[in-house]
Write a protein that holds these residues in place. Structure first.
Motif: not given
Length: 441
Positions: A131-137
């Motif tokens: 989830i954090w990967g999508v958020v940071w992107a």
């Protein structure tokens, strides 16, 4: 504001104050250098070899600063992006080879940097790393597309400064053996340390840092008249900030950890029972800041070079460049879904970047001794540049040899092919220089 003297010239204090408020481009390069891959190499070296490789850590800051100095001079003297200058002086094929070199090295690194950012974010918050990967992107895409380079530069200066403070603070809560640390300044390579030493140096002297610098200075509108400010920028970011970052991490891990077989997050967690919860918290905060700043800075490098080669603008005023930034940011999200041990993966990514670095150094040296610049390199700068090329080439050869020795797999075969192509390219640059110097005027 500068303080005038009787002659109208600023005082030294006023000049330094002005430089401090106006510096920036080299801090973006420093944000990439002070990243998870470098940190992983430092943790491995400190945990596995104690203080014995301290001299390599210090050397890496000096070498990194000099590489940025060469790239800085090229950008100031040409007032253009490096790809356009290469196309004019060496030809279209060489320009595309440089773009390919950067896209492969920076693209591979981007995925692993995102994996680290997402992993640390998950450790701190308890929210799934994917989830954090999508958020940071998404944050990265919006920030770069709307604010562009200036957004990144401000973020890099703030984050890198905060990271340095966090790791320096950790030195005060971890017991450091100063006598052993000083003895580690004497050059030596204990058995099995060559690869990790190469990783430390490779993190500071890297193709992405070298090639991006002409574009970041161009974004600020710097020219040769700003050479003093640009030099101060390089020294403050790469020699002082990055050097302090590297020294602090290395001394902390060399003092406390007893194994180099830890990821960056695991190293932070290990500090809890060994050096107290405050040391763990400082390390995690520093790691998150370093990973986030590196993620943002690394994102802009391939779009800079690709847009330059295609004849597009390299600011967000050009919608095509803006689109490249968004694509590069969003393509980093899958990194959070990559499984496996991140430390070995970071080492591999660093190897790929190191393989591409000698070619970039050779190109910069060629251009700094060509009609592309009004003032050629001094003999001393050329000798130092050749020494840097030799060191980076040796590091690249060590990485490739280790990959091949483990057996030719699709991945190691691709790395070998990449190394052969760029090795031939590097020799080709020297061949063109010898031919040019030997040709009649």
């Amino acid at each position: 504001m500068q303080t005038p003297t009787g002659s109208g010239e600023p005082t030294s204090a006023g000049r330094v104050k002005s430089y401090l408020s106006n510096m920036g481009p080299s801090w973006v390069a420093g944000a990439i250098a002070a990243g998870p891959a470098t940190m992983g190499s430092l943790i491995t070296a400190g945990g596995a070899f104690g203080y014995e490789l301290f001299w390599v850590v210090v050397l890496s800051a000096v070498a990194g600063a000099f590489a940025q100095y060469l790239a800085m001079r090229l950008g100031l003297l040409t007032e253009r992006g490096i790809v356009g200058v290469v196309e004019d002086q060496l030809g279209d094929t060489w320009a595309w080879l440089l773009v390919l070199d950067v896209v492969v090295a920076a693209g591979a690194a981007q995925l692993l940097i995102m994996k680290t950012v997402a992993g640390v974010s998950a450790t701190v918050t308890g929210v799934d790393s994917r989830i954090w990967g999508v958020v940071w992107a998404g944050i990265l895409a919006v920030g770069l597309a709307t604010r562009g380079y200036r957004f990144l530069e401000v973020a890099a200066k703030l984050l890198v400064s905060g990271v340095v403070v966090a790791f320096v603070a950790s030195l005060f809560v971890v017991p450091i053996d100063s006598t052993a640390a000083v003895s580690g300044l004497v050059p030596s390579l204990p058995s099995g340390s060559a690869l990790v030493a190469a990783g430390i140096l490779g993190g500071a002297v890297h193709i992405t840092l070298i090639t991006m610098h002409s574009y970041t200075m161009r974004a600020r509108g710097w020219t040769d008249d700003d050479s003093d400010l640009a030099t101060f920028d390089v020294v403050a970011s790469m020699l002082v900030a990055f050097g302090t970052y590297s020294v602090a991490i290395y001394l902390v891990t060399a003092s406390v950890l007893t194994t180099g077989d830890l990821s960056t997050v695991e190293a932070a967690q290990a500090l809890g029972p060994l050096a107290g919860p405050f040391a763990k918290s400082l390390f995690l905060v520093g790691l998150l800041g370093a990973a986030v700043s590196t993620l943002g800075a690394n994102t802009i490098v391939p779009p800079f070079l690709l847009a330059d080669k295609l004849g597009w603008g390299t600011t967000v005023e050009d919608d095509r460049y803006r689109g490249l930034l968004v694509v590069a940011a969003l393509l980093s999200a899958p990194g959070a879904f990559i499984g496996g041990p991140v430390l070995s993966q970071l080492a591999l990514v660093l190897a790929i970047g190191t393989v591409g670095t000698p070619f970039a150094i050779a190109v910069v040296l060629y251009l700094l001794n060509s009609v592309a610049v009004p003032e050629s390199n001094s003999a001393l700068a050329n000798l130092a540049g050749l020494a840097l090329l030799f060191v980076s080439g040796t590091l690249a050869a060590n990485f490739v040899r280790e990959q091949v020795a483990a057996g030719i797999s699709p991945l190691s075969g691709a790395i070998l092919l990449f190394a052969v192509v760029l090795g031939l390219g590097t020799l080709g640059v020297f061949g063109k220089f010898i031919y040019r110097e030997g040709a009649p005027a």
